[in-house]
Design an enzyme around this catalytic site. Structure first.
Site, PDB file in Angstrom:
ATOM      1  N   THR A   1      32.449  12.263  27.552  1.00  0.00           N
ATOM      2  CA  THR A   1      31.741  11.382  27.533  1.00  0.00           C
ATOM      3  C   THR A   1      31.122  12.518  28.939  1.00  0.00           C
ATOM      4  O   THR A   1      29.865  12.716  29.489  1.00  0.00           O
ATOM      5  CB  THR A   1      31.412  10.160  27.553  1.00  0.00           C
ATOM      6  OG1 THR A   1      32.934   9.352  28.032  1.00  0.00           O
ATOM      7  CG2 THR A   1      31.545   9.565  26.071  1.00  0.00           C
TER       8      THR A   1
ATOM      9  N   PHE B   1      26.951   3.070  27.777  1.00  0.00           N
ATOM     10  CA  PHE B   1      28.600   2.542  28.087  1.00  0.00           C
ATOM     11  C   PHE B   1      28.706   1.726  26.525  1.00  0.00           C
ATOM     12  O   PHE B   1      29.755   1.005  27.168  1.00  0.00           O
ATOM     13  CB  PHE B   1      28.536   2.243  29.480  1.00  0.00           C
ATOM     14  CG  PHE B   1      28.681   3.481  30.193  1.00  0.00           C
ATOM     15  CD1 PHE B   1      30.070   4.814  30.816  1.00  0.00           C
ATOM     16  CD2 PHE B   1      27.619   3.585  31.567  1.00  0.00           C
ATOM     17  CE1 PHE B   1      29.972   5.855  31.889  1.00  0.00           C
ATOM     18  CE2 PHE B   1      27.691   4.633  32.130  1.00  0.00           C
ATOM     19  CZ  PHE B   1      28.088   5.266  32.198  1.00  0.00           C
TER      20      PHE B   1
ATOM     21  N   CYS C   1      32.297   0.478  27.316  1.00  0.00           N
ATOM     22  CA  CYS C   1      33.347   1.783  27.656  1.00  0.00           C
ATOM     23  C   CYS C   1      34.449   1.071  29.300  1.00  0.00           C
ATOM     24  O   CYS C   1      33.620   0.579  30.084  1.00  0.00           O
ATOM     25  CB  CYS C   1      32.884   2.528  28.218  1.00  0.00           C
ATOM     26  SG  CYS C   1      33.774   3.863  29.218  1.00  0.00           S
TER      27      CYS C   1
END
Length: 1722
Positions: free
Chosen positions: A928, A1058, A1065
């Protein structure tokens, strides 16, 4: 006037409902003896709970109320410690038939409380706390939390929400009545913020409800009647304005008229008071200002300013106040300014009665205000017992309140602008005085009410006196009363909650006449269940749930009239055999009438013996006699619904009763068994998903073998599916395949898996601010390696951006999380783990989309998949074994996983779980972040202005110094760049959830429990409803803090890169710090240049990244790699100074120098321990030495008295840190003066996502030390780690507060301290040659088909398969790199006497040329592919030709052509150099000179005439072949590109690129609501064919579009009426209405010869669409564009009846690129 001590503003907080926690007694015991006994209740409660009986000293304090009027009597006070304790207490009370009343602080002042006699008082003070969610959008607030605690806790976290204004009340008390607050103008009432809650119901059950639960409607406005709220999840918002201003005016009583007239005119603004303005006023006695009459104290408050704007304050100043006091401060000063702070007199219990008599007002009726003032002044003046009373007028902004649907909550008075209430304060003196006060309050309220003209007054339930009826408090509408009673009957049938302004249950069970009101009211009830029986099937029931959508009631008038309501009822029933889908789902549009019209008499005649049941979902059974039931066919759903409504007092409007089908989720047609499997592109599935979203709209469903998937792509639907009370994370098929390699790691675990919970709880502290901050140096190390690699590669090297960022993020993660170095920059080949991981992720994605074939077909792939998994797990095992063997003591993630113990289960992570999560971190983290960095640089390089701003910010903040962690919080624009990057290019472009149960999304789409829902962030992040027409544009300014926060408030979940909620996350802080560091370092030291040949495309694995992105890096500031290394290591300045100095505390302690100092810390994550060590390190420089550095628990009972004590502590989930709990418990029980010789100071730190960590324990320690007599020697400091400034704040506190205070107190001077010894230095170990030659960013494409469109072959169509990864939008251009016409090349060969097979070898003596050099190449290729042979000659070209002429006359002719004759002989005739050479055959020009004077071949752009919704990888071009006599009269003028296109045949290749059109020349962002008008002639129709093709695809997918018109001009219907068959088909389906003008056959086009003519013919329709907001598009020559401009101006003047041509021109120009856009070509 009575003389008891009350502040002049002593009652300003009197409208509060609930409040502060009482002191706690010993845990787990019953205090005193309750009579009668409590029969073992204590044994049922948790250890922390307490029971106080009347014979205890504490009982009086715990039952003392703020108002002594209408007091309840209490048998015992229960102080529950947990939610379950509340439940057990309620159950106990019910079993023993004992009444109960829950409260927080005794501020409720309604006289209805006296109905609670000999009951249990449930004190919720211990249920206190605030916890902000991980994503910062919500907070959980415990049910007994004080309002100030909420405000302060959120403020410390950088957040706000709407709370009550008075600090001493609870958060929950006001909210249950709706709740007014300072911020309601922005966000609505307190209750409007709620997302979900836990509450204990009347029977003791604990229930969790969300906004989709029927009871939530009642809790928002009438919540006191339905349960005890133990916790609530509420929306929170980033602080928008910390600065507020107030101006306090004092006016005399004779200025009433002027004051309130000014308020009406300049503040209320007709009910639209500005969101940033609040005004309150009070009538009260102030003898210093007016010894006779009450004065008017007028508070004018404004946010976001340091002084009230003159436009609001000046009208009040002009009246001439007695005093005027301006103040400026922050939001948290408001309560103190208005004397309602926690320690203000009004918050104290002063032994008075404090009744209020509230009334809502629309405006200040000035005569009524005067009458009320006079009545009030007479009553409270002189020596009146009411002399300390206050008449309150609160006028908040109501914009946020009114923005909420009035029918969506039980709060009934959203349209009101002013809350007025006389607060009559007196010392109780018998029933006669009580009655006198009640009469006065009623009279004052009546005086204001009479001026409103309303039948009944409207009162705020939280201020109620107690004599109001339910209509006064909860709304007079029949449906509201009916719904409240019905919910009350369902959830509290025994009226257990009946003491606080209760909802009364009418005796309706056996009274049919009473049902009539409910039946009629149901028309306006937002949720309705109807049970219907059809003839012939009496035993079968069909349940149809109906939801009324957005009801609207006409405005009220003073007379009682019928009101009409048009409500949309959406019905969804259980499918019954024999019923079609149309019959199963229907929408009935009804016009419901008020309770004066119809149904009452019929209802009274109902026969309860023979009936069919129609039941509302809130529990009222309504009866319909079978004998009177109309005959209904089984198939007539409409008749059944109409009959059901009619027989229940509802009257469907005849003119509006229609049936329409509910919206099915669009679903593309699939194949048998395989479904839509092949609708997803294996190489780039995301592209297919986006393509389908463009076609089908915000939601669609795909059928795949064995499952279905729903895709949502709008912000609204993504927001809805982020509601964790309704939806949970779904581990989709791809992640299921990923589980083969990483098991139940954090990213892939199912919600219920224990390992996820253990790992999550163990690792959360490891991602704390100190841990992330502590990783900065290692992050810097790896980032420096990247920078040095790029510097050493040189300025001309093409950097593989994605590859290098992948190496960066992987190395960073491995080093920071597990102390492992992949050393990716020291090897050309990637580590085997990286290759295996890439292969593994790719295959995992492919396996999830495989056709269901036998596994033998995938044997080789399966074996490779297993081998890649083996490589990854062996690598992880090796890292784990090495750490255990080496015994290295690193405080990193691996250390946390090895040593951490889950406090909830007591378990450690298993080795398997550790390896799963090691691989998870490496996969999820590096993928990411590398994608984010790659996309960020791509976007910056494509947007130079943004690049410049970002680099300038780095230069200003960092300069040329080494980047430090302190810089990270000072880069707002760079932060915005990263946010915008993740908006436009979300590296995780989707996440999946699933409903917990069958549900409806978007109000009309049914989704089954467990069905996967894909939140398509790639689309939702670009929602034009959020970001407007430039939603697709990269614009970091929209993501700067203020705008980012505004968008988050107005469009929750608009940005979700996220993930969501509890499964968001965990590594976001790590990724963000790493990305900011790398961006800043690279921008500080390099300039970048994008590879000019780069064509944007995306590569997808588990994430997305830009494919094959290359750029060059050029060092700034004249640096070379060596000097760059010095800068990165901080050696430039350091070496010049001979090295940095430092010192340590060990030496200072060893030689005994300095005043001894005890340093204590309370720390779970290690942050406070590190700060304590910092104090110890700094102490010698200030004349102190650390005698002890230890945890707080080590000092329990033995705080030193001979030296200062510095305490650094935090809190953890509202409790002391693990190593401070004993100390805190000991400290809370110290007697006064027991620590009088202790000298101390406290510093508290925390993170705003753990709000209680920030405030509770540091302040508790500080407060209790002081109470125990300890002396505070330095003011307390506080810091917030989430701001990134924790260490800066701490050092500021040290330097400006701690050390100066200690030096003063203990007489220590730093001047006498020896020079600190240097600390150990920190060391850091550190082919297509034509494309290349011409530098064109084109790629190879293939011709699929080519055909003529007209009989003369002049207009043609070509279909092209685009290169892989190349995408476009309707309206874009296709850039084509052509080849010169064969005839022109032959002319050149002849002129230079070159054979057709001749070769050329070109060399140069310096400089770049766009020709192939130093190689032999056919002359035919050079002349055909590299140069523009038809380019008109320049003057310089002609003079160069003249230099090679010997004949003087010819030279003179050429010189004349290059001079005075140039325009006429060359420019006008477009004479090329080749044509000149052909005319002057005597010129002996070398071919090298000829080639050097020609420009290189360039691309040509053509409007694409197709839509990607037709085929995303195919594009078509519509063009007119140019071949006409040349203007010079010599030969033909042949178009270079059109002749090239015309020569192409199927399977030929060509080089193309996509060029985006002007932003305005694109499909409307909302085609459902924006009509379109297209205007074109000839091949100018190309973009409109694409637009119409796109509209047709949308319509075919079920979308509803606004209309479109197309005015098209051509010669004749049998000549060039292009694509006639296609447009006829599209017109038939409603995609467009075409109006043609035939220039050579006007008799066949309504007499119109040109497009402007046909526009005039259909001007009425055109004008109608314009009024609907249509956008006009024009494509064609300048002549077409000008004729359209004039036609539009003419229509405008005709419509306006105006002859103002100049004004019309100005109007037209104002519409350019807004609603009128043209693409002009000649």
């Amino acid at each position: 006037m009575r003389g008891f001590s009350v502040s002049i503003l002593s009652a300003l907080a009197a409208w509060a409902n609930t409040a502060t926690a009482a002191p706690e007694g010993p845990r787990g015991q019953e205090h005193g003896s309750c009579v009668p006994g409590l029969n073992g209740l204590g044994a049922r409660l948790s250890a922390g709970s307490e029971i106080y009986c009347p014979d205890t000293a504490e009982f009086g304090d715990k039952t003392l109320r703020w108002s002594l009027l209408g007091l309840p009597t209490v048998r015992a006070v229960i102080v529950p410690a947990t939610e379950k304790d509340v439940s057990e207490t309620v159950k106990y009370a019910n079993r023993h038939d004992v009444p109960f009343l829950a409260y927080n602080g005794f501020h409720g002042a309604t006289v209805t409380l006296e109905k609670m006699q000999d009951g249990l008082s449930i004190n919720l003070a211990k249920l206190s706390g605030v916890q902000v969610s991980a994503d910062g959008t919500t907070a959980e607030i415990q049910g007994g939390t004080n309002s100030k605690v909420v405000t302060d806790s959120l403020w410390a976290a950088g957040k706000q929400t709407v709370t009550g204004t008075c600090e001493c009340v609870s958060y929950m008390g006001p909210a249950l009545g709706g709740g007014h607050g300072w911020l309601q103008g922005h966000h609505g009432l307190l209750a409007d913020q709620w997302v979900s809650m836990n509450l204990v119901l009347a029977d003791g059950r604990i229930e969790t409800i969300g906004n989709d639960h029927e009871l939530m409607w009642a809790m928002k406005g009438a919540g006191h009647n339905f349960g005890i709220v133990t916790s609530v999840t509420t929306r929170v918002y980033d602080i928008e304005h910390s600065n507020w201003a107030i101006e306090t005016f004092t006016f005399s009583g004779d200025q009433v008229e002027a004051v309130y007239a000014a308020a009406n005119a300049h503040l209320l603004n007709g009910g639209d008071q500005p969101v940033d303005v609040i005004h309150w006023s009070y009538w009260l006695n102030n003898p210093d200002a007016d010894p006779v009459n009450p004065v008017i104290v007028f508070y004018l408050i404004q946010e976001g300013v340091d002084a009230i704007d003159d436009q609001y304050a000046q009208p009040l100043r002009d009246i001439g106040p007695l005093s005027d006091e301006p103040l400026a401060g922050s939001y948290r000063d408001l309560s103190a300014w208005t004397d309602i702070a926690l320690d203000s007199a009004p918050c104290q219990k002063a032994g008075t009665a404090n009744p209020r008599f509230p009334i809502y007002l629309d405006t200040f009726d000035v005569p009524a205000m005067r009458a009320a003032y006079d009545l009030y002044a007479d009553a409270v003046g002189g020596d009146s017992q009411l002399g300390y009373s206050i008449f309150m007028f609160e006028a908040y902004s109501t914009q946020g309140v009114k923005a909420v649907d009035g029918a969506s909550t039980a709060f009934a008075f959203r349209g009101e602008n002013i809350l007025a209430a006389p607060l009559l304060i007196y010392q109780p003196d018998g029933p006669a005085l009580d009655q006198q006060v009640e009469d006065l309050g009623n009279q004052l309220r009546a005086t204001l009410h009479e001026a409103t003209g309303r039948d009944g007054y409207r009162a705020y339930v939280n201020y109620a006196y107690g004599n109001e009826d339910n209509k006064n408090l909860y709304g007079a509408e029949g449906w509201r009363q009916c719904k409240l009673q019905a919910l009350k009957k369902t959830y509290d049938p025994e009226s257990r909650f009946s003491f606080y302004n209760p909802v009364h249950i009418d005796a309706v069970d056996d009274a049919p006449s009473s049902f009539a009101t409910c039946h009629r009211a149901r028309a306006r009830h937002p949720i309705l269940d109807v049970r219907v029986l059809a003839d012939g099937a009496e035993t079968e029931t069909v349940i149809t749930k109906c939801r009324l959508r957005r009801p609207h009631v006409s405005s009220h008038s003073t007379s009682r009239v019928a009101t009409r309501l048009d409500s949309q009822i959406t019905c969804l029933g259980r499918r019954r055999q024999g019923w079609s889908r149309d019959q199963q789902r229907a929408t009935l549009r009804t016009g419901m009438m008020s309770d004066r019209i119809g149904g009452a008499e019929a209802a009274e005649r109902f026969d309860d013996k023979m009936h069919r049941e129609i039941e509302m979902d809130f529990g009222i059974a309504c009866r319909m006699p079978t004998a009177r039931r109309p005959r209904m066919s089984k198939g007539s759903m409409q008749q059944q619904l109409e009959a059901a409504l009619l027989y229940n007092g509802l009257r469907p409007s005849v003119e509006t009763a229609t049936m329409t089908e509910l919206v099915d989720i669009p679903e593309p047609r699939g194949l048998p068994l395989l479904g839509n499997l092949f609708d997803i592109n294996e190489e780039f599935p995301l592209g297919s998903m986006v393509h389908l979203a463009d076609q089908h709209g915000e939601i669609y469903r795909l059928s795949l073998p064995g499952r279905t998937i729903v895709f949502v792509s709008s912000q609204a639907l993504v927001h809805e599916t982020c509601d964790e009370t309704r939806f949970v994370k779904s581990v989709n098929k791809t992640l299921e395949q990923v589980r083969n390699g990483i098991g139940d790691g954090l990213f892939t675990a199912h919600n219920e898996e224990e390992n996820w919970g253990i790992a999550h709880r163990v690792l959360m502290p490891a991602f704390g601010p100190l841990s992330i901050r502590g990783m900065f140096d290692e992050m810097h190390d790896v980032a420096s390696q990247l920078a040095l690699k790029w510097a050493r590669a040189g300025p001309d090297a093409a950097i593989d951006v994605v590859d290098d960022f992948t190496r960066l993020t992987l190395d960073t993660l491995a080093l920071c999380s597990m102390g492992y170095r992949f050393n990716s920059y020291y090897s050309q080949e990637m580590h085997p783990f990286i290759e295996a991981m890439g292969n593994f992720l790719t295959e995992a994605g492919e396996r999830s989309r495989r056709p269901p074939l036998p596994q033998v077909f995938y044997k080789a792939k399966n074996e490779k998949f297993a081998a890649d998994i083996d490589v990854m797990r062996k690598t992880a095992q090796g890292v784990l074994d090495a750490r255990r063997a080496g015994g290295e003591d690193r405080h990193d993630l691996l250390d946390a996983m090895l040593k951490g113990v889950d406090k909830q289960t007591g378990q450690k992570m298993t080795d398997e779980s550790i390896m799963d999560n090691l691989i998870t971190f490496l996969i999820a983290g590096h993928e990411t972040t590398s994608g984010m960095l790659s996309f960020a640089f791509y976007q910056l390089l494509k947007h130079p202005e943004a690049y410049e701003k970002a680099q300038r910010e780095v230069d200003e903040v960092v300069g040329k110094d080494p980047i430090t962690v302190e810089h990270m919080s000072k880069l707002p624009y760079l932060t915005a760049v990263l946010r915008e990057t993740l908006r436009v290019n979300a590296t995780i472009p989707l996440f999946t959830v699933m409903p917990r149960e069958d549900t409806i999304v978007g109000g009309r789409y049914a989704v089954k429990a467990g069905e996967t829902i894909v939140n398509l962030l790639t689309k939702s992040h670009l929602d034009p409803n959020v970001h407007g027409d430039d939603a697709l544009a990269f614009r970091p300014e929209r993501m700067l803090d203020a705008e980012f926060n505004r968008l988050g408030r107005e469009f929750p979940d608009f940005w979700k890169p996220f993930g969501n909620g509890m499964r968001a996350c965990i590594g976001r802080p790590f990724a963000w710090q790493e990305a900011l560091l790398v961006m800043a370092m690279l921008l500080q030291n390099f300039n970048f240049v994008l590879d000019p040949k780069y064509i944007y495309s995306v590569k997808q694995t588990l994430t997305i990244k830009p494919k094959d992105l290359h750029m060059r890096a050029i060092l700034r500031d004249g640096m070379n790699p060596t000097t760059l290394q010095g800068r990165l290591l901080g050696m430039e300045k350091g070496m010049a100074k001979g090295g940095a100095k430092g010192g340590g505390d060990d030496a200072a302690a060893a030689d005994g120098y300095g005043k001894p100092l005890t340093i204590l810390y309370g720390s779970n994550s290690g942050t406070c321990e590190a700060l304590a060590q910092r104090v110890a390190t700094d102490a010698p420089m200030h004349g102190f030495r650390a005698a002890k550095v230890d945890c707080l628990d080590s000092a329990k009972g033995q705080l030193p008295t001979d030296q200062p004590v510095v305490i650094v502590t935090a809190s953890y989930e509202g409790q002391p840190p693990d190593n401070a709990g004993h100390f805190v418990a000991w400290l809370q029980n110290r007697d006064p003066d027991s620590l009088k010789d202790v000298k101390y100071t406290v510093f508290g730190c925390g993170h705003r996502d753990w709000v209680q960590t920030y405030h509770r324990v540091p302040k508790l320690v500080d407060e209790h030390l002081e109470k125990a007599g300890a002396q505070r020697v330095a003011d307390m400091g506080l810091a917030d780690a989430s701001s990134g400034d924790l260490f800066t704040d701490f050092e500021t506190w040290e330097d400006q507060t701690l050390w100066p205070s200690l030096a003063t107190t203990f007489g220590v001077s730093s001047d006498d301290a020896p020079e600190a010894k240097s600390a150990a230095a920190v060391k850091v170990a550190v082919s297509a040659p034509r494309i290349t030659t011409l530098r064109q960013d084109v790629a190879e494409a293939t011709v699929i088909s080519a055909r003529a469109l007209t009989p003369d072959d002049a207009r043609r169509h070509v279909e092209i398969k685009l290169p892989e990864g190349m995408t476009y939008s309707a309206g874009d251009y296709l850039a084509i790199l052509p080849i010169n016409p064969r005839e022109t090349v032959q002319r050149a060969l002849r002129r230079f006497k070159l054979a057709r097979d001749a070769h050329l070898e070109i060399t140069t003596e310096g400089g770049l040329v766009a020709l192939p050099t130093n190689t032999s190449i056919p002359a035919n290729d050079v002349l055909g592919s590299y140069v523009e042979l038809a380019q008109p000659a320049t003057k310089r070209n002609i003079l160069a030709i003249a230099e090679h002429v010997a004949d003087a006359s010819v030279k003179a002719t050429l010189e004349h052509m290059a001079g005075a004759g140039y325009d006429q002989e060359v420019k006008t005739k477009r004479l090329s150099a080749l044509a000149i050479l052909e005319r002057f055959t005597e010129v002996d020009l070398p071919i090298g000179v000829f080639l050097s004077m020609l420009p290189p071949m360039r691309v040509r752009q053509y409007s694409i005439s197709s839509s990607p919704l037709w085929r995303p990888d195919h594009a078509t071009v519509t063009y007119t072949v140019l071949n006409k006599p040349s203007l010079s009269g010599e030969g033909a003028h042949i178009g270079v590109a059109t002749s090239y296109l015309a020569s192409l045949m199927e399977n030929d290749t060509l080089h193309v690129a996509i060029r985006p059109s002007h932003a305005a020349f694109s499909m409307p962002s909302n085609p459902e609501t924006t009509p379109a008008i297209y205007i074109a002639a000839g091949s100018g129709l190309a973009p409109f064919r694409g637009f119409t093709q796109e509209r047709a695809a949308m319509l075919a997918a079920g979308r509803k579009l606004a209309p479109a018109m197309f005015f098209f001009g051509c010669r004749a219907p049998d000549n060039d009426d292009l694509y006639r068959d296609e447009f006829d088909a599209w017109e038939k389906m409603g995609a467009v209405s075409v109006y043609r003008a035939y220039s050579r056959a006007p008799d066949q086009s309504e007499g119109a010869k040109h497009v402007d003519d046909i526009m005039q013919v259909h001007k009425d329709r055109l004008i109608d669409l314009w009024r609907q907001g249509a956008k006009v598009y024009v494509c064609g020559s300048r002549g077409v564009s000008e004729s359209v401009r004039l036609a539009i101006m003419k229509l405008k003047m005709e419509k306006d009846g105006s002859e103002d041509e100049e004004g019309t021109k100005e109007w037209f120009e104002s519409q350019r690129n807004v609603r009128y856009v043209a693409d002009i070509f000649d």
